[in-house]
Design an enzyme around this catalytic site. Structure first.
Site, PDB file in Angstrom:
ATOM      1  N   ASN A 195      43.972  40.556  44.298  1.00  0.00           N
ATOM      2  CA  ASN A 195      43.722  40.542  43.157  1.00  0.00           C
ATOM      3  C   ASN A 195      42.916  41.106  43.063  1.00  0.00           C
ATOM      4  OD1 ASN A 195      41.231  39.325  41.803  1.00  0.00           O
ATOM      5  ND2 ASN A 195      41.847  37.268  41.952  1.00  0.00           N
ATOM      6  N   ASP A 243      40.455  41.541  40.491  1.00  0.00           N
ATOM      7  CA  ASP A 243      39.001  41.504  39.460  1.00  0.00           C
ATOM      8  C   ASP A 243      37.819  42.359  39.270  1.00  0.00           C
ATOM      9  OD1 ASP A 243      40.879  39.737  38.342  1.00  0.00           O
ATOM     10  OD2 ASP A 243      39.469  37.815  39.264  1.00  0.00           O
ATOM     11  N   HIS A 244      37.885  42.509  40.727  1.00  0.00           N
ATOM     12  CA  HIS A 244      36.833  42.727  41.364  1.00  0.00           C
ATOM     13  C   HIS A 244      36.043  44.762  40.483  1.00  0.00           C
ATOM     14  CE1 HIS A 244      34.987  39.672  42.774  1.00  0.00           C
ATOM     15  NE2 HIS A 244      35.187  40.413  44.354  1.00  0.00           N
ATOM     16  N   ARG A 271      28.877  48.398  33.459  1.00  0.00           N
ATOM     17  CA  ARG A 271      29.078  49.727  32.936  1.00  0.00           C
ATOM     18  C   ARG A 271      28.752  49.539  31.543  1.00  0.00           C
ATOM     19  NH1 ARG A 271      26.204  55.094  34.110  1.00  0.00           N
ATOM     20  NH2 ARG A 271      25.578  53.943  35.861  1.00  0.00           N
ATOM     21  N   HIS A 300      42.752  37.280  36.440  1.00  0.00           N
ATOM     22  CA  HIS A 300      41.862  36.585  36.335  1.00  0.00           C
ATOM     23  C   HIS A 300      41.232  36.973  35.189  1.00  0.00           C
ATOM     24  CE1 HIS A 300      39.618  32.644  36.990  1.00  0.00           C
ATOM     25  NE2 HIS A 300      40.237  32.636  35.128  1.00  0.00           N
ATOM     26  N   ARG A 305      39.220  35.551  32.429  1.00  0.00           N
ATOM     27  CA  ARG A 305      38.319  34.971  32.065  1.00  0.00           C
ATOM     28  C   ARG A 305      38.091  34.259  30.465  1.00  0.00           C
ATOM     29  NH1 ARG A 305      36.136  32.986  37.576  1.00  0.00           N
ATOM     30  NH2 ARG A 305      34.815  31.529  36.808  1.00  0.00           N
ATOM     31  N   ARG A 330      34.235  37.954  31.250  1.00  0.00           N
ATOM     32  CA  ARG A 330      33.489  38.879  32.319  1.00  0.00           C
ATOM     33  C   ARG A 330      34.101  39.675  32.665  1.00  0.00           C
ATOM     34  NH1 ARG A 330      31.580  34.210  37.253  1.00  0.00           N
ATOM     35  NH2 ARG A 330      31.815  33.626  35.293  1.00  0.00           N
ATOM     36  N   HIS A 331      34.918  39.947  33.364  1.00  0.00           N
ATOM     37  CA  HIS A 331      35.442  41.094  34.674  1.00  0.00           C
ATOM     38  C   HIS A 331      36.742  41.715  33.565  1.00  0.00           C
ATOM     39  CE1 HIS A 331      38.154  37.847  36.704  1.00  0.00           C
ATOM     40  NE2 HIS A 331      37.124  37.634  37.143  1.00  0.00           N
ATOM     41  N   GLU A 347      45.842  34.531  37.047  1.00  0.00           N
ATOM     42  CA  GLU A 347      45.090  33.525  36.979  1.00  0.00           C
ATOM     43  C   GLU A 347      44.709  33.061  36.108  1.00  0.00           C
ATOM     44  OE1 GLU A 347      42.386  34.093  40.121  1.00  0.00           O
ATOM     45  OE2 GLU A 347      43.169  34.163  41.367  1.00  0.00           O
ATOM     46  N   THR A 369      35.545  31.454  41.352  1.00  0.00           N
ATOM     47  CA  THR A 369      36.722  29.742  41.294  1.00  0.00           C
ATOM     48  C   THR A 369      36.482  29.264  42.803  1.00  0.00           C
ATOM     49  OG1 THR A 369      38.539  31.209  40.528  1.00  0.00           O
ATOM     50  CG2 THR A 369      38.155  29.012  41.049  1.00  0.00           C
ATOM     51  N   GLU A 385      48.663  26.548  45.755  1.00  0.00           N
ATOM     52  CA  GLU A 385      48.657  27.679  46.560  1.00  0.00           C
ATOM     53  C   GLU A 385      47.180  27.100  46.363  1.00  0.00           C
ATOM     54  OE1 GLU A 385      46.903  31.261  44.337  1.00  0.00           O
ATOM     55  OE2 GLU A 385      45.573  31.884  45.730  1.00  0.00           O
ATOM     56  N   HIS A 407      40.995  32.762  48.451  1.00  0.00           N
ATOM     57  CA  HIS A 407      39.723  32.491  48.696  1.00  0.00           C
ATOM     58  C   HIS A 407      39.595  32.992  49.969  1.00  0.00           C
ATOM     59  CE1 HIS A 407      36.656  31.939  46.319  1.00  0.00           C
ATOM     60  NE2 HIS A 407      37.195  31.830  45.368  1.00  0.00           N
ATOM     61  N   HIS A 429      38.264  39.170  47.096  1.00  0.00           N
ATOM     62  CA  HIS A 429      36.743  40.287  47.397  1.00  0.00           C
ATOM     63  C   HIS A 429      37.340  41.368  49.022  1.00  0.00           C
ATOM     64  CE1 HIS A 429      32.808  40.660  48.033  1.00  0.00           C
ATOM     65  NE2 HIS A 429      32.535  40.121  48.499  1.00  0.00           N
TER      66      HIS A 429
HETATM   67  N1  PXP Z   1      43.104  32.768  44.474  1.00  0.00           N
HETATM   68  C1  PXP Z   1      42.259  31.760  43.298  1.00  0.00           C
HETATM   69  C2  PXP Z   1      43.071  31.243  42.988  1.00  0.00           C
HETATM   70  C3  PXP Z   1      40.675  32.852  42.602  1.00  0.00           C
HETATM   71  O1  PXP Z   1      40.116  32.030  42.137  1.00  0.00           O
HETATM   72  C4  PXP Z   1      40.692  33.988  43.526  1.00  0.00           C
HETATM   73  C5  PXP Z   1      39.318  34.385  43.826  1.00  0.00           C
HETATM   74  O2  PXP Z   1      39.590  35.189  42.286  1.00  0.00           O
HETATM   75  C6  PXP Z   1      41.731  34.178  44.776  1.00  0.00           C
HETATM   76  C7  PXP Z   1      42.691  33.803  45.664  1.00  0.00           C
HETATM   77  C8  PXP Z   1      41.186  35.977  45.315  1.00  0.00           C
HETATM   78  O3  PXP Z   1      40.278  35.546  46.586  1.00  0.00           O
HETATM   79  P1  PXP Z   1      38.744  36.067  47.108  1.00  0.00           P
HETATM   80  O4  PXP Z   1      38.746  36.752  46.206  1.00  0.00           O
HETATM   81  O5  PXP Z   1      38.017  35.840  47.430  1.00  0.00           O
HETATM   82  O6  PXP Z   1      39.892  36.711  48.458  1.00  0.00           O
END
Ligand code: PXP
Length: 246
Positions: free
Chosen positions: A6, A8-9, A17, A49, A51, A55-56, A76, A107, A157, A197, A220
């Site tokens: 993932n 997103d970050h 910025r 994701h 959203r 936001r990202h 997602e 989430t 999941e 997660h 993350h």
């Molecule tokens: N799976 C789902 C459905 C999520 O919403 C997230 C967080 O966006 C993740 C996995 C990944 O979680 P983490 O960023 O804590 O690894």
């Protein structure tokens, strides 16, 4: 076992910025480049994701990543008409339906499939009719497994957040037991069982004790590690902790 990364970050950092102008010539870092780097490091799929509050990840990120990566895209999404329309346009390989709440940082809980059954089932059918495989992000509870089967999803999941956040060993063990029971029930019912997660380099070995897991989705911890070693290397390190093979 498969690894979905993932990213997103990466978009979160760019938006910190460039929220007002994410396509400006100076906008960085690039989510698309992050997707390429994650694939380089051994990601089997890329998860984003989009959203409701954008936001990202932005719609343009989703379109670009969908068009250019060589691995499956896992979108997602909240169960809303807006996100269904985006998914039906993008046609990602997979869609993972998640609950969405604007005040949450990430989430927080699983989708209440049992409690929002008709809306979830309708979304599953529309996505599947477009050739998209559907996963439901659920807490590891028998009622949610049953509802996921009844809703016609191919995958669940399992939310590993309660395990990851448990401070006491006994609580973590109890969460692992819940995850294992849900995984067994899902597998017995014919579902592909994924998990995600809060999984990190330290706790992944215990997550891997849960039976029948086909794919882990991790964001993350990998992105945090990437600030030290680069994203491809961070993915490679995580990949090395996961049994090989599909
Ligand atoms: N799976 C789902 C459905 C999520 O919403 C997230 C967080 O966006 C993740 C996995 C990944 O979680 P983490 O960023 O804590 O690894």
């Amino acid at each position: 076992m498969l690894l979905g990364v993932n990213i997103d970050h990466i978009a979160t950092l760019r938006q910190a910025r460039y929220a007002g102008d994410h396509q400006c010539h100076n906008a960085e870092p690039s989510p698309l480049q992050a997707a390429f780097d994650a694939v380089d490091g051994g990601a089997d799929s890329i998860t984003i994701h989009v959203r409701g509050d954008r936001r990202h990840m932005q719609d343009s990120d989703a379109r670009e990543i969908r068009a250019k990566i060589g691995v499956p895209l896992n979108l997602e999404m909240g169960v809303t008409d807006e996100m269904l329309a985006l998914a039906l346009e993008l046609k990602p390989a997979f869609a993972c339906l998640v609950p969405e709440n604007r005040r949450e940082i990430t989430t927080e809980g699983g989708l209440d499939v049992a409690g929002s059954f008709e809306a979830t089932r309708a979304a599953v059918v529309r996505l599947q009719d477009a050739g998209i495989r559907v996963s439901l992000f659920i807490d590891p509870e028998p009622a949610q497994i049953e509802a996921s089967v009844a809703a016609g999803a191919e995958m669940v999941e399992l939310h590993t957040g309660a395990f990851a956040n448990a401070r006491e060993d006994s609580a973590a063990e109890a969460e692992l037991d819940r995850l294992a029971a849900a995984a067994r029930a899902g597998h017995a019912a014919g579902l592909q069982v994924n998990a995600g997660h809060g999984i990190n380099y330290g706790n992944i070995a215990r997550v891997l004790t849960v039976p029948h897991l086909a794919e882990l989705n991790i964001g993350h911890s990998i992105i945090a590690r990437s600030t030290r070693v680069g994203l491809a290397a961070a993915v490679r390190e995580m990949r090395a902790l996961i049994p090989a093979g599909g």
